[in-house]
Design an enzyme around this catalytic site. Structure first.
Site, PDB file in Angstrom:
ATOM      1  N   GLY A 175       0.839  -1.195   0.000  1.00  0.00           N
ATOM      2  CA  GLY A 175       0.000   0.000   0.000  1.00  0.00           C
ATOM      3  C   GLY A 175       0.873   1.243   0.000  1.00  0.00           C
ATOM      4  O   GLY A 175       2.028   1.238  -0.436  1.00  0.00           O
ATOM      5  N   GLY A 409      24.738  12.985 -28.803  1.00  0.00           N
ATOM      6  CA  GLY A 409      24.286  13.665 -27.588  1.00  0.00           C
ATOM      7  C   GLY A 409      24.846  13.014 -26.347  1.00  0.00           C
ATOM      8  O   GLY A 409      25.041  13.670 -25.314  1.00  0.00           O
TER       9      GLY A 409
HETATM   10  C1  HXC Z   1      -3.388  -4.382  12.249  1.00  0.00           C
HETATM   11  C2  HXC Z   1      -2.295  -6.226  11.474  1.00  0.00           C
HETATM   12  C3  HXC Z   1      -2.098  -5.603  10.230  1.00  0.00           C
HETATM   13  C4  HXC Z   1      -2.586  -4.272  10.053  1.00  0.00           C
HETATM   14  C5  HXC Z   1      -1.239  -7.557  10.153  1.00  0.00           C
HETATM   15  N1  HXC Z   1      -1.763  -7.429  11.362  1.00  0.00           N
HETATM   16  N2  HXC Z   1      -1.432  -6.447   9.426  1.00  0.00           N
HETATM   17  N3  HXC Z   1      -2.952  -5.616  12.474  1.00  0.00           N
HETATM   18  N4  HXC Z   1      -3.233  -3.712  11.095  1.00  0.00           N
HETATM   19  N5  HXC Z   1      -2.390  -3.610   8.909  1.00  0.00           N
HETATM   20  C6  HXC Z   1      -1.740  -8.424  12.452  1.00  0.00           C
HETATM   21  C7  HXC Z   1      -2.584  -9.628  12.153  1.00  0.00           C
HETATM   22  O1  HXC Z   1      -3.912  -9.393  12.550  1.00  0.00           O
HETATM   23  C8  HXC Z   1      -1.918 -10.693  13.003  1.00  0.00           C
HETATM   24  O2  HXC Z   1      -2.308 -10.525  14.341  1.00  0.00           O
HETATM   25  C9  HXC Z   1      -0.446 -10.304  12.931  1.00  0.00           C
HETATM   26  O3  HXC Z   1      -0.433  -8.925  12.541  1.00  0.00           O
HETATM   27  C10 HXC Z   1       0.303 -11.105  11.905  1.00  0.00           C
HETATM   28  O4  HXC Z   1      -0.412 -11.080  10.696  1.00  0.00           O
HETATM   29  P1  HXC Z   1      -0.692 -12.411   9.870  1.00  0.00           P
HETATM   30  O5  HXC Z   1      -1.726 -12.085   8.858  1.00  0.00           O
HETATM   31  O6  HXC Z   1      -0.938 -13.543  10.777  1.00  0.00           O
HETATM   32  O7  HXC Z   1       0.739 -12.624   9.191  1.00  0.00           O
HETATM   33  P2  HXC Z   1       1.081 -13.150   7.743  1.00  0.00           P
HETATM   34  O8  HXC Z   1       0.279 -14.379   7.440  1.00  0.00           O
HETATM   35  O9  HXC Z   1       2.558 -13.239   7.690  1.00  0.00           O
HETATM   36  O10 HXC Z   1       0.578 -12.006   6.748  1.00  0.00           O
HETATM   37  C11 HXC Z   1       1.139 -10.739   6.785  1.00  0.00           C
HETATM   38  C12 HXC Z   1       0.324  -9.772   5.915  1.00  0.00           C
HETATM   39  C13 HXC Z   1      -1.158  -9.794   6.367  1.00  0.00           C
HETATM   40  C14 HXC Z   1       0.431 -10.187   4.464  1.00  0.00           C
HETATM   41  C15 HXC Z   1       0.972  -8.402   6.074  1.00  0.00           C
HETATM   42  O11 HXC Z   1      -1.208  -9.646   7.784  1.00  0.00           O
HETATM   43  C16 HXC Z   1      -1.948  -8.697   5.743  1.00  0.00           C
HETATM   44  O12 HXC Z   1      -2.370  -8.795   4.591  1.00  0.00           O
HETATM   45  N6  HXC Z   1      -2.190  -7.640   6.515  1.00  0.00           N
HETATM   46  C17 HXC Z   1      -2.985  -6.528   6.100  1.00  0.00           C
HETATM   47  C18 HXC Z   1      -2.231  -5.702   5.097  1.00  0.00           C
HETATM   48  C19 HXC Z   1      -2.961  -4.470   4.729  1.00  0.00           C
HETATM   49  O13 HXC Z   1      -3.965  -4.514   3.988  1.00  0.00           O
HETATM   50  N7  HXC Z   1      -2.552  -3.339   5.297  1.00  0.00           N
HETATM   51  C20 HXC Z   1      -3.128  -2.079   5.054  1.00  0.00           C
HETATM   52  C21 HXC Z   1      -2.441  -1.647   3.738  1.00  0.00           C
HETATM   53  S1  HXC Z   1      -2.923  -0.086   3.261  1.00  0.00           S
HETATM   54  P3  HXC Z   1      -2.413 -11.746  15.367  1.00  0.00           P
HETATM   55  O14 HXC Z   1      -2.972 -11.129  16.605  1.00  0.00           O
HETATM   56  O15 HXC Z   1      -3.316 -12.744  14.739  1.00  0.00           O
HETATM   57  O16 HXC Z   1      -1.016 -12.257  15.537  1.00  0.00           O
HETATM   58  C22 HXC Z   1      -1.778   0.827   3.921  1.00  0.00           C
HETATM   59  C23 HXC Z   1      -2.025   2.194   3.637  1.00  0.00           C
HETATM   60  C24 HXC Z   1      -0.848   3.003   3.951  1.00  0.00           C
HETATM   61  O17 HXC Z   1      -0.899   0.456   4.571  1.00  0.00           O
HETATM   62  C25 HXC Z   1      -1.220   4.311   3.453  1.00  0.00           C
HETATM   63  C26 HXC Z   1      -0.151   5.264   3.516  1.00  0.00           C
HETATM   64  C27 HXC Z   1      -0.501   6.434   2.716  1.00  0.00           C
END
Ligand code: HXC
Length: 519
Positions: A175, A409
């Site tokens: 993101g 160039g």
């Molecule tokens: C809160 C989060 C999190 C998030 C992961 N976790 N991402 N908590 N906010 N963004 C937590 C999970 O709930 C989990 O908690 C722990 O972290 C580990 O995550 P897993 O999913 O179990 O790990 P993994 O299988 O390795 O996958 C990692 C991952 C996935 C691919 C990053 O977690 C994921 O897709 N997360 C969301 C990504 C996302 O959409 N982020 C927002 C992007 S937009 P527990 O308690 O179960 O251990 C963005 C905008 C930025 O960032 C904008 C800036 C301008």
């Protein structure tokens, strides 16, 4: 004075808090991190800094969130370890995201901690190294985490050109989160465990119906070879951290500093191997890295962006102990032609060196810009102009050595005297002209060749005439565009002397708010 037992119990509380902070998201999550082949934030910092030098800041900070059950779940440090330490004896500010705490996701307080060390780094003139490993914006915090990212992007931009900023991506970076590393000076990635993309494979599938894995879409090799987003790729995290340390050794602490000078005792600086490097056939390739390794101090060349736009080679090296940046056409790949990617790659490197007072050495063997619809339609004009602009604007000491071709160039662009280079040398094998001899002869003697009894023979005669007149360095040297035509084996000695002569160079640009580089 407090009773001994009260003092002891307060110390116990501190011990407990320290132990809790060190444990991050807990043993289970640490094991899960290790199982993926990843280190924890603290383990990474331990490898990065000189032993025992790390001082943590904000160890007990916790998030202030109350939604979605977060009021019941707190971890000391809030998913990022921040502080300062010494790397190779030099002060460096560090943040390392802790994936074991909410997936390293960025909350309001997590962002505040990063900004705190960036502010300290700016005030005290030292680099920031960010070890990124994060699920992105903390979803439960909504706009607060987006605001935190924006604050970081803003700070990254203000710090750009003031202090070096290095981003290692050691896990997910998705993101808008990708834009902080993208604004910094260098990105490093780890094969198979790190990835960067603006939208992940699921969104890609929905929008464009493409099936692609995370690794294919935004893995280390993808960004090293295809997009050029990452400058370095390492097979594992330890190698990645060692690369950060090595990179820092070539660069100064801030824009008013100079890079550390390594001890060097001058002796016989002739390099006979350079004499036989250029093939007698001007169209035969050779590896410019061999020239670099002869010119630079032994094994000091540290290549940047190795796998991207391989027709140009850029990187840091030392010359008699001084740090320099090298930009070199690579005749072994696409004859060293300048194309869109090569221009972008070199322009970015030139600007980094100029920001941070690293003198530039250009090794030139370039047949020109790459022709074709692909290049024209994708903007070779504005992208080639980036490199031209970057050189024109650079005020650091700048030296060029033309080893063979300097055509069209590209002659102007590749750090010619006309655009501000300080010293230009050519080897006797240099060919400096508007274009290659056969193309030139075909155009300017078109009529004569067409009317000749034997056009093939006539063309050959005209090619030879053009070659003897222009395909050499002497016309340029007569004009002073080339300061000296030198024997290749003398080059290292000449460069050591010339860079030493330019050591105190002062050059200023016209007063302006900022230029408008063709982005
Ligand atoms: C809160 C989060 C999190 C998030 C992961 N976790 N991402 N908590 N906010 N963004 C937590 C999970 O709930 C989990 O908690 C722990 O972290 C580990 O995550 P897993 O999913 O179990 O790990 P993994 O299988 O390795 O996958 C990692 C991952 C996935 C691919 C990053 O977690 C994921 O897709 N997360 C969301 C990504 C996302 O959409 N982020 C927002 C992007 S937009 P527990 O308690 O179960 O251990 C963005 C905008 C930025 O960032 C904008 C800036 C301008």
């Amino acid at each position: 004075m407090e009773p001994v037992s009260a003092a002891a119990s307060k110390k116990e509380l501190l011990d407990k808090k320290n132990a809790e902070a060190a444990l991050g998201g807990g043993e289970k999550r640490i094991n899960a991190q290790h199982a993926k082949g990843k280190l924890t934030a603290r383990e990474r910092i331990e490898i990065l800094v000189d032993k025992g030098s790390f001082e943590e800041i904000g160890k007990f900070v916790m998030h202030r969130s109350k939604d979605f059950g977060l009021d019941k779940e707190h971890y000391l440090g809030d998913g990022v370890v921040t502080g300062y330490g010494k790397i190779n004896g030099r002060l460096t500010y560090i943040f390392a995201q802790d994936f074991t705490v909410f997936g390293g996701s960025l909350s309001e307080t997590h962002a505040e901690k990063i900004i705190r060390i960036m502010d300290l780094a700016m005030k005290n003139g030292a680099p920031v190294v960010g070890l990124n490993d994060s699920g992105g914006a903390r979803i439960q915090e909504g706009v607060l985490s987006l605001a935190g990212y924006a604050d970081i992007f803003y700070k990254n931009t203000l710090a750009s050109g003031v202090i070096p900023q290095i981003s290692a991506v050691m896990g997910p970076c998705a993101g808008g989160a990708v834009y902080s590393p993208a604004i910094t000076d260098f990105i490093l990635m780890v094969e198979n465990t790190s990835y960067m993309f603006v939208t992940g494979p699921n969104v890609v599938k929905t929008v464009t119906h493409e099936d692609v894995t995370s690794e294919e879409l935004g893995g280390a090799m993808t960004h090293a070879v295809k997009s050029g987003v990452t400058h370095f790729v390492s097979p594992n995290e330890v190698e990645c951290i060692l690369s950060i340390k090595k990179l820092l050794s070539y660069i100064p602490q801030n824009c008013e500093d100079i890079a550390p000078r390594y001890p060097y005792q001058e002796s016989d600086e002739t390099r006979p191997a350079l004499a036989g490097l250029i093939p007698s056939n001007p169209n035969q390739p050779y590896d410019m890295r061999e020239v670099i390794s002869e010119l630079a101090d032994t094994e000091s060349f540290f290549e940047v962006h190795t796998n991207f736009a391989e027709n140009i080679v850029v990187g840091f090296a030392r010359l008699a102990g001084r740090s320099i940046g090298i930009v070199a056409n690579q005749p072994a790949v696409l004859a060293g032609v300048l194309d869109i990617n090569a221009s972008q790659k070199a322009a970015r490197f030139v600007r980094f060196c100029d920001c941070f007072n690293v003198p530039l050495l250009v090794l030139e063997d370039v047949p020109g810009f790459l022709p074709g619809t692909d290049q024209e339609w994708n903007g070779i004009i504005s992208n080639g102009a980036k490199l031209l602009y970057a050189f024109c604007e650079a005020t650091v000491p700048r030296i060029t050595v033309i080893t063979r071709k300097a055509y069209g160039g590209a002659y102007d662009v590749m750090n010619s005297k006309h655009i501000g280079a300080d010293m230009n040398y050519a080897w006797p094998t240099a060919e400096i002209a508007v274009m290659g001899a056969s193309g030139a002869a075909e155009i300017i003697f078109k009529k004569e060749i067409a009317e000749a009894e034997n056009p093939v023979e006539k063309l050959q005669e005209k090619v030879e005439e053009y070659t003897s007149k222009f395909a050499n360095p002497y016309r340029a040297a007569h004009r002073g565009y080339i300061d000296e035509v030198i024997y290749p084996e003398q080059t290292r000695e000449k460069l050591i002397r010339a860079f030493s002569m330019l050591e105190n160079k002062v050059a200023t640009l016209p007063k302006k708010k900022h230029g408008n580089i063709p982005l």
